[in-house]
Write a protein that holds these residues in place. Structure first.
Motif, mmCIF file in Angstrom:
data_model
loop_
_atom_site.group_PDB
_atom_site.id
_atom_site.type_symbol
_atom_site.label_atom_id
_atom_site.label_comp_id
_atom_site.label_asym_id
_atom_site.label_seq_id
_atom_site.Cartn_x
_atom_site.Cartn_y
_atom_site.Cartn_z
ATOM 1 N N LEU A 1 -15.412 -92.453 26.626
ATOM 2 C CA LEU A 1 -15.400 -93.914 26.524
ATOM 3 C C LEU A 1 -13.996 -94.500 26.630
ATOM 4 N N ILE A 2 -12.983 -93.622 26.693
ATOM 5 C CA ILE A 2 -11.603 -94.122 26.683
ATOM 6 C C ILE A 2 -11.232 -94.789 28.003
ATOM 7 N N HIS A 3 -11.627 -94.155 29.117
ATOM 8 C CA HIS A 3 -11.199 -94.654 30.426
ATOM 9 C C HIS A 3 -12.180 -95.676 30.990
ATOM 10 N N ASP A 4 -11.656 -96.664 31.697
ATOM 11 C CA ASP A 4 -12.497 -97.682 32.342
ATOM 12 C C ASP A 4 -13.523 -98.248 31.375
ATOM 13 N N GLY A 5 -13.076 -98.522 30.160
ATOM 14 C CA GLY A 5 -13.987 -98.951 29.102
ATOM 15 C C GLY A 5 -14.954 -100.052 29.501
ATOM 16 N N GLU A 6 -14.447 -101.106 30.128
ATOM 17 C CA GLU A 6 -15.310 -102.250 30.425
ATOM 18 C C GLU A 6 -16.367 -101.900 31.449
ATOM 19 N N ASP A 7 -15.942 -101.129 32.451
ATOM 20 C CA ASP A 7 -16.856 -100.728 33.513
ATOM 21 C C ASP A 7 -17.966 -99.837 32.946
ATOM 22 N N VAL A 8 -17.569 -98.883 32.094
ATOM 23 C CA VAL A 8 -18.552 -97.969 31.495
ATOM 24 C C VAL A 8 -19.513 -98.751 30.591
ATOM 25 N N ALA A 9 -18.974 -99.680 29.788
ATOM 26 C CA ALA A 9 -19.821 -100.474 28.883
ATOM 27 C C ALA A 9 -20.855 -101.279 29.685
ATOM 28 N N ARG A 10 -20.430 -101.813 30.819
ATOM 29 C CA ARG A 10 -21.337 -102.598 31.663
ATOM 30 C C ARG A 10 -22.480 -101.714 32.192
ATOM 31 N N LYS A 11 -22.134 -100.504 32.642
ATOM 32 C CA LYS A 11 -23.160 -99.580 33.146
ATOM 33 C C LYS A 11 -24.142 -99.201 32.045
ATOM 34 N N LEU A 12 -23.603 -98.956 30.853
ATOM 35 C CA LEU A 12 -24.476 -98.551 29.749
ATOM 36 C C LEU A 12 -25.419 -99.687 29.356
ATOM 37 N N ARG A 13 -24.913 -100.921 29.364
ATOM 38 C CA ARG A 13 -25.775 -102.067 29.024
ATOM 39 C C ARG A 13 -26.898 -102.194 30.028
ATOM 40 N N LEU A 14 -26.574 -101.979 31.291
ATOM 41 C CA LEU A 14 -27.591 -102.054 32.346
ATOM 42 C C LEU A 14 -28.706 -101.042 32.088
ATOM 43 N N LEU A 15 -28.309 -99.816 31.760
ATOM 44 C CA LEU A 15 -29.313 -98.773 31.514
ATOM 45 C C LEU A 15 -30.099 -99.063 30.239
ATOM 46 N N GLN A 16 -29.426 -99.648 29.250
ATOM 47 C CA GLN A 16 -30.135 -100.000 28.008
ATOM 48 C C GLN A 16 -31.187 -101.075 28.261
ATOM 49 N N LEU A 17 -30.872 -102.001 29.151
ATOM 50 C CA LEU A 17 -31.855 -103.043 29.487
ATOM 51 C C LEU A 17 -33.097 -102.430 30.110
ATOM 52 N N GLN A 18 -32.936 -101.255 30.701
ATOM 53 C CA GLN A 18 -34.073 -100.568 31.318
ATOM 54 C C GLN A 18 -34.715 -99.586 30.346
ATOM 55 N N GLY A 19 -34.332 -99.659 29.076
ATOM 56 C CA GLY A 19 -35.035 -98.902 28.040
ATOM 57 C C GLY A 19 -34.341 -97.641 27.563
ATOM 58 N N MET A 20 -33.153 -97.353 28.096
ATOM 59 C CA MET A 20 -32.479 -96.134 27.645
ATOM 60 C C MET A 20 -31.634 -96.398 26.396
ATOM 61 N N LYS A 21 -31.376 -95.322 25.638
ATOM 62 C CA LYS A 21 -30.546 -95.430 24.444
ATOM 63 C C LYS A 21 -29.249 -94.670 24.670
ATOM 64 N N VAL A 22 -28.235 -95.027 23.890
ATOM 65 C CA VAL A 22 -26.927 -94.381 24.012
ATOM 66 C C VAL A 22 -26.534 -93.788 22.659
ATOM 67 N N ALA A 23 -26.146 -92.523 22.676
ATOM 68 C CA ALA A 23 -25.701 -91.846 21.456
ATOM 69 C C ALA A 23 -24.246 -91.450 21.601
ATOM 70 N N ILE A 24 -23.490 -91.572 20.517
ATOM 71 C CA ILE A 24 -22.137 -91.028 20.511
ATOM 72 C C ILE A 24 -22.236 -89.624 19.922
ATOM 73 N N ASP A 25 -21.785 -88.639 20.699
ATOM 74 C CA ASP A 25 -21.949 -87.219 20.371
ATOM 75 C C ASP A 25 -20.692 -86.683 19.682
ATOM 76 N N ASP A 26 -20.828 -85.637 18.889
ATOM 77 C CA ASP A 26 -19.679 -84.975 18.240
ATOM 78 C C ASP A 26 -18.810 -85.974 17.497
ATOM 79 N N PHE A 27 -19.453 -86.955 16.854
ATOM 80 C CA PHE A 27 -18.674 -88.036 16.252
ATOM 81 C C PHE A 27 -17.636 -87.499 15.265
ATOM 82 N N GLY A 28 -16.433 -88.038 15.372
ATOM 83 C CA GLY A 28 -15.380 -87.686 14.434
ATOM 84 C C GLY A 28 -14.456 -86.585 14.924
ATOM 85 N N THR A 29 -14.713 -86.047 16.112
ATOM 86 C CA THR A 29 -13.866 -84.950 16.610
ATOM 87 C C THR A 29 -12.996 -85.384 17.783
#
Ligand code: C2E
Ligand code: CA
Ligand code: CA
Ligand code: CA
Length: 276
Positions: free
Chosen positions: A153-181
Motif C-alpha cells: 500500500l506504500i507505493h502509488d497509494g491513491e491509484d491503488v486505493a481507487r482500484k480497491l474501491r472499484l472492486l469493493q463496489l463490485q462486492g469484493m472485500k479487502v484485508a490487510i495481511d500480516d498486520f503489524g509486521t
C-alpha cells in the motif's frame, strides 16, 4: 602477469555472468513449472465465531517438483516478485482456483481469500485480472477477499486505493495481511478502504495464559475495533490462543488448531465432514 585492475574486472565478469544465469533460470523455471502444472493451490479453512463453523478458506500456492520435493512459497513468491514473474504467476493461480472452485458445493457468501503482491496492484490490468476471476466463479456466489500486505500500500497509494474501491463496489472485500509486521506508518489505515485486519502469527504466539498480558496484541485488537474492521487471528495453534482471542472479540480464526492447509480433494472431503 596481470595488473590488479584486470584481475578485478575478470572476477567481476564471472560474478555477473553467474548472477545473470541464476536470474534467467529462476524465471525460466517458474515458466516451465506453470506449463508442466507443478503449481497447485492449497486451501486453509477459516473458523467464524459468529457462524460457529468454517465460513471460508485462504488460497495458498504450492510448487511440487517432480522428485516429490516442494519449494516453500515464501521463497518462490519473493523470487517471482524479484524476477518480474509475480503477475503471470498470480494469473496462473487465479486459473487454478477457478477450476478448483467449480468442484465446490458451498453456501453463497463462502469466503475465498487470495494473496496479492504489491507489483500486481500497480499493474494496469490488475482490476481486469480480478474481474475476470470473479466472473469465472460468479455462479458460486463467493465472497472474494483480496489480502494485501502493508508494503503493497506504500507505493502509488491513491491509484491503488481507487482500484480497491472499484472492486469493493463490485462486492469484493479487502484485508490487510500480516498486520503489524510491515514497519510502516499507520496512516494508510485512514486512507485505504479496508474490511478485515489479519493479525500476524507473531503476536498470537505471545499468548501463553488466558489472564496474561499481551499489550501489543490487545492494542491491535482495540485499534481494529475502533476502525470498525473485522479481525482475524492467524497462526492459532492452541486452544488457549483460541479462547484468548474469542474473549477479546476476534471473530475469525485461522491456524493449525482449527485446520491445516489442504489440497482441493481433501478440502472437499473436509467440508463434507463438517456438514457443509
Ligand atoms: P500468509 O499469507 O501469511 O499465509 C499464512 C501462512 O501461515 C501459510 O504459509 C500457512 O500455511 C501458514 N500457517 C497457517 N496456520 C498456521 C499455524 O497455525 N502455524 C504456523 N506456524 N503457520 C501457519 P505458506 O503457505 O507457507 O505461505 C507463506 C506465505 O507465502 C504466505 O503468508 C504469503 O505471504 C505467501 N503466499 C502463499 N501463497 C501465495 C500466493 O498465492 N500469492 C502470493 N502473492 N503470496 C502467497
Ligand atoms: Ca495471507
Ligand atoms: Ca498472513
Ligand atoms: Ca505471512
Amino acid at each position: 602477469f596481470l595488473p590488479m585492475a584486470a584481475i578485478f574486472s575478470i572476477l567481476l565478469m564471472i560474478l555477473t555472468a553467474n548472477w545473470l544465469r541464476r536470474r534467467i533460470s529462476w524465471r525460466d523455471e517458474i515458466r516451465r513449472a506453470m506449463r508442466n502444472r507443478q503449481f497447485s493451490v492449497h486451501y486453509q479453512p477459516v473458523y467464524s465465531m459468529a457462524a460457529q463453523h468454517c465460513n471460508g478458506v485462504e488460497a495458498l500456492l504450492r510448487w511440487h517438483l517432480p522428485n516429490g520435493d516442494t519449494i516453500r512459497p515464501d521463497i518462490f513468491i519473493s523470487a517471482a516478485e524479484e524476477e518480474g514473474m509475480i503477475v503471470p504467476l498470480t494469473r496462473h493461480l487465479l486459473e487454478l482456483m477457478a477450476e478448483d472452485i467449480q468442484s465446490w458445493q458451498v453456501e453463497p457468501g463462502f469466503h475465498i481469500g487470495l494473496n496479492l503482491a504489491a507489483e500486481h496492484l500497480q499493474h494496469p490490468e490488475f482490476v481486469a485480472d480480478i474481474q475476470l476471476f470473479a466472473r469465472r466463479v460468479q455462479n458460486k456466489k463467493l465472497q472474494i477477499t483480496l489480502e494485501l500486505t502493508e508494503r503493497s500500500l506504500i507505493h502509488d497509494g491513491e491509484d491503488v486505493a481507487r482500484k480497491l474501491r472499484l472492486l469493493q463496489l463490485q462486492g469484493m472485500k479487502v484485508a490487510i495481511d500480516d498486520f503489524g509486521t510491515g514497519h510502516c506508518s499507520l496512516s494508510y489505515l485512514q486512507t485505504f478502504p479496508l474490511d478485515y485486519l489479519k493479525i500476524d502469527r507473531g503476536f498470537i504466539n505471545a499468548i501463553e495464559r488466558l489472564d496474561g498480558e499481551t499489550p501489543v496484541l490487545d492494542a491491535i485488537i482495540n485499534l481494529a475495533h475502533k476502525l470498525q474492521l473485522e479481525v482475524l487471528g492467524e497462526g492459532v495453534e492452541t486452544s488457549l490462543q483460541f479462547q484468548y482471542l474469542q474473549q477479546r472479540g476476534v471473530v475469525f480464526i485461522q491456524g493449525y488448531y482449527y485446520a491445516w492447509p489442504m489440497d482441493n480433494d481433501r478440502l472437499r472431503a473436509w467440508l463434507n465432514e463438517q456438514g457443509q
